[in-house]
Write an enzyme that holds these catalytic residues in place. Structure first.
Site, PDB file in Angstrom:
ATOM      1  N   GLN A   1     -34.852 -13.023 -19.965  1.00 48.93           N
ATOM      2  CA  GLN A   1     -33.802 -13.464 -20.855  1.00 48.93           C
ATOM      3  C   GLN A   1     -32.481 -13.755 -20.159  1.00 48.93           C
ATOM      4  OE1 GLN A   1     -34.313 -10.358 -23.778  1.00 48.93           O
ATOM      5  NE2 GLN A   1     -35.635 -11.719 -24.910  1.00 48.93           N
TER       6      GLN A   1
ATOM      7  N   ASN B   1     -27.791  -5.977 -20.162  1.00 47.71           N
ATOM      8  CA  ASN B   1     -29.053  -6.323 -20.805  1.00 47.71           C
ATOM      9  C   ASN B   1     -29.527  -7.726 -20.484  1.00 47.71           C
ATOM     10  OD1 ASN B   1     -28.054  -8.202 -22.889  1.00 47.71           O
ATOM     11  ND2 ASN B   1     -26.952  -6.410 -23.572  1.00 47.71           N
ATOM     12  N   CYS B   2     -30.801  -7.901 -20.742  1.00 44.23           N
ATOM     13  CA  CYS B   2     -31.456  -9.186 -20.530  1.00 44.23           C
ATOM     14  C   CYS B   2     -31.967  -9.712 -21.862  1.00 44.23           C
ATOM     15  CB  CYS B   2     -32.619  -9.039 -19.562  1.00 44.23           C
ATOM     16  SG  CYS B   2     -32.145  -8.392 -17.969  1.00 44.23           S
ATOM     17  N   VAL B   3     -31.193  -9.484 -22.953  1.00 49.13           N
ATOM     18  CA  VAL B   3     -31.616 -10.057 -24.226  1.00 49.13           C
ATOM     19  C   VAL B   3     -31.355 -11.555 -24.169  1.00 49.13           C
ATOM     20  CG1 VAL B   3     -29.451  -9.888 -25.494  1.00 49.13           C
ATOM     21  CG2 VAL B   3     -31.596  -9.575 -26.710  1.00 49.13           C
TER      22      VAL B   3
END
Lengths: 413, 355
Positions: free
Chosen positions: A101, A226-228
């Protein structure tokens, strides 16, 4: 408690022999920056520092985070003292894919309209780590490199005279009792496994909700980890420049009484979601707010957290407006959210992240090009031989930011 | 002076001046120039030149709509082949108000000419006209009153919206007084989201009704199937939205907003391994699923249950897609298709795993 911002307005960025600002021209010693980062973290194998300027035919791929250079000039307590801020410049970190992401920043062309970072000169750090490194350590190494680089750059300006000095005032401002009391519920991603946020140095999975002085957020109090999906991950830059807080501070004492910020999280288990939502609502009630803005991070599962908080606040007699993006399908024909509640009668939409955009080939690409087809929002066939690609807005950093940073919205057609 | 937009007008026998119900059976006919409401449109919209009017009877259209519409398309194509300067860019149909047969014909003609002839088209209907539900997605429908009293407004607006379509301008239902296609479409608002949120909240706190940017959808509810009476005799299947696929992702299922689901064999497998299977889901950290895919698709436990006789048997095909950012509409379709296949092979129960 007072916080003073020393703002340096950057009108030019160049690579040079030393790092510092002079007459709005920011010079960066790239080798010194890379060396400093590697000395602090031996997991970093290779750092290439490049500039990407607005209007250039440049595409940056697999961007992990964007960070504004901010460093403390005076004081140590979060939210107090003097904070040195470099306006009109940001650090972007990128490199081989960790989650799915990471995102895209185009500095010109049709994709540029969807990301706020196409309008800033970017100092891009393309980072490779020593393999093997597990994904969580990889994420941490890049996250820390980004924030350290931002500090490195900002610290070089501590002795320069700022272009603007701004006192950030909040609870010392007198408010007439007739003003509406407006609070802010700031929901951050905290699902673990590459979906984390750090609040005052602590993983957001624990210790939330808390109510904080809004100035703490401006003072690097919330960092992205984060890797959202790129479209609605709140980068560290978005946290540093939280537009809800900026707006609420700007009208505080004149148009409304800004009662405070409750930072809460998005746990993965239902019972924890209910506990977090109930505790956040309790804190808003304690502030005697009559209305609340609620922002969100991520989509799908976090829709449940948002809807719970909206429902509980409305049932407690507190008016809400929630900011959310939509996943209405590429043709816009689907319903947009994974959870709903009838009380959510006032939503601000920051756009349909499934909508597709055609991105032409760029003369310069920074970052690992083949990874595009694996990004969330990319397709196995996304990348064509000529370098052009079709992606969902989902893949573009900040495209549907749910702090309400950008202008994109969605309507019935 | 800019060239006028060549426009074809479609009306029924009544508005075409042929007569009432007694003429409802007449086949489509071409008349040069405007007739009836077309004269009103020509008078009010100087940019429009009505080059011809197609008149057809309500019953003729209703009795065999597809064939009748094909006849109309044929009429226009025939004109095209004989006259080089015949270049219609727009077709306007009606207004048909709340008239059922007439509304269906107007909408069907619009849909056909835009799809088959590349001509822009618009009609004007009352929101309760039965054609609205059927044709709102593909056809641009201007709002009209329920009866002919609103002729002037509806005809004027239909002409205006038609010209916007020809110009390639975006039609905004709230501003253009059209019936929405039921689609969500992005645009850049004047103010950023945070500012719009605060403005909306101030209105709401002051007691005004908020103008939400997204009205809550109503979720469909699925009643649970009755419990399986005898698990020891039942055939079970595994279905997941967690993106577990054979290594290499043979169907190239996307990491988000999946455009398909896959069906994969479990024959001869006692458990999954990181060498045989992987996660392609883009919405969660796949580290642990890749290490041991049974964590998302629990084949290992199912084989235990099968050996212990606690279930009859496990279906040898499992189904997988990616739930990440996959729209509800697509997910419903995949669910229905997977269910149909499972019923076909005699599966009585399913374990669904999500992530």
């Amino acid at each position: 408690m007072t916080l003073t911002l020393h703002k340096h307005i950057v009108n030019q960025v160049k690579l040079g022999e030393q790092t510092g600002i002079n007459q709005g021209c920011l010079s960066l010693d790239a080798a010194a920056l890379a060396r400093t980062l590697q000395e602090q973290d031996h997991r970093l194998a290779r750092i290439r520092v490049r500039l990407a300027l607005p209007g250039e035919a440049t595409r940056i791929l697999c961007v992990k985070d964007v960070v504004q250079p901010r460093a403390k000039a005076v004081g140590t307590e979060p939210g107090t003292g003097v904070l040195c801020v470099l306006e009109n410049v940001a650090i972007a970190t990128c490199g081989p894919i960790v989650g799915f992401q990471e995102g895209i920043i185009d500095m010109s062309g049709p994709g540029a309209a969807y990301t706020p970072f196409s309008r800033l000169p970017l100092i891009v750090l393309e980072i490779d780590v020593h393999e093997p490194l597990d994904p969580h350590a990889h994420e941490e190494a890049l996250r820390e490199a980004g924030t350290r680089a931002a500090k490195f750059v900002a610290q070089s300006c501590l002795d320069s005279v700022p272009d603007q000095t701004e006192e950030v005032l909040w609870d010392e401002v007198p408010c007439a009792p007739s003003l509406p009391r407006i609070g802010y519920v700031y929901i951050v991603l905290s699902q673990g496994l590459l979906h984390d946020t750090y609040v005052l140095g602590r993983n957001a999975q624990e210790g939330l909700p808390i109510s904080v002085d809004p100035r703490i957020v401006l003072d690097n109090g919330v960092l992205s980890g984060n890797c959202v999906s790129a479209c609605d991950k709140n980068t560290t830059f978005h946290h540093q420049n939280n537009p809800v807080i900026a707006e609420l501070l700007s009208g505080h004492g004149t148009r409304w009484n800004f009662t405070g910020v409750v930072i809460t999280n998005e746990p993965t288990r239902l019972a924890e979601k209910q506990l977090s939502a109930a505790a956040a609502v309790e804190k808003i009630i304690q502030m005697k707010s009559s209305g609340v803005i609620i922002s969100k991070e991520g989509f799908g599962n976090p829709d449940a957290d948002l809807m719970m908080i909206v429902r509980d606040l409305e049932q407690a007699g507190i008016k809400t407006v929630a900011i959310t993006d939509e996943f209405a399908g590429s043709d816009g024909a689907s319903q947009s959210l994974a959870d709903t509640t009838p009380e959510a009668d006032a939503l601000v939409s920051t756009g349909n992240a499934n909508e597709r955009v055609e991105l032409p080939a760029m003369a310069t690409t920074i970052g690992p090009l083949p990874d595009v087809s694996r990004l969330a929002g990319g397709y196995p066939h996304s990348l064509r031989d000529d370098g052009s690609m079709e992606v969902e807005l989902q893949a573009i950093i900040g495209a549907t930011n749910q702090l309400g940073y950008s202008h994109l919205s969605c309507r019935e057609a | 002076m800019p060239e006028k937009i060549q426009t074809i007008h479609y009306v029924n026998q009544f508005f075409g001046g042929l007569g009432g119900e007694d003429q409802a059976g007449v086949a489509p006919q071409w008349y040069d120039g405007p007739k009836g409401p077309g004269q009103l449109i020509a008078g009010m919209a100087p940019d429009i030149e009505i080059i011809g009017t197609i008149v057809a009877g309500d019953n003729y259209m209703a009795e065999n709509l597809d064939a009748a519409v094909a006849e109309i398309v044929g009429l226009i194509e025939a004109k095209r082949t004989v006259a080089a300067d015949f270049k219609p860019k727009l077709l306007l149909a009606g207004p048909a108000f709340n008239a059922g047969r007439y509304g269906m014909a107007c909408a069907a003609v619009c849909q056909a000419v835009q799809a088959r002839l590349g001509i822009h088209a618009a009609t004007a209907l009352h929101e309760e006209n039965p054609a609205v539900e059927i044709y709102r997605r593909p056809v641009t429908i201007v709002r009209a009153s329920s009866d002919v009293m609103g002729m002037r407004d509806a005809a004027t607006n239909m002409a205006r919206v038609g010209l916007k379509l020809v110009a390639g301008a975006a039609i905004v239902p709230t501003e253009d007084n059209t019936i929405s296609h039921g689609l969500r479409q992005n645009y850049f608002a004047d103010a950023p989201g945070a500012q719009r949120a605060i403005d909306m909240l101030l209105r709401k706190v002051s007691g005004a009704t908020p103008e939400t940017e997204y009205a809550m959808p109503v979720f469909g509810r699925v009643p649970p199937a009755p419990a399986v009476k005898n698990m020891a005799q039942a055939t079970l299947a595994l279905v997941t939205s967690g993106g577990i696929v054979p290594r290499g992702n043979p169907d190239r299922i996307e990491s988000a907003n999946a455009s398909k689901f896959g069906a994969y064999s479990l024959q001869g497998l006692d458990r999954l391994s990181g060498e045989t299977h992987q996660s392609v889901h883009g919405g969660y950290d796949p580290t642990y699923a890749n290490e041991d895919p049974n964590r998302v698709l629990p084949l290992d436990v199912m084989r235990d249950l099968e050996r212990e006789g606690r279930i009859g048997k496990l279906s040898e095909t499992y189904y997988a897609t990616v739930g990440n950012a996959t729209s509800v509409e697509r997910a419903q379709r995949y669910g229905q298709n997977i269910a149909a296949e499972l019923v076909n092979v005699g599966v009585q129960a399913v374990i669904l795993t999500s992530t």
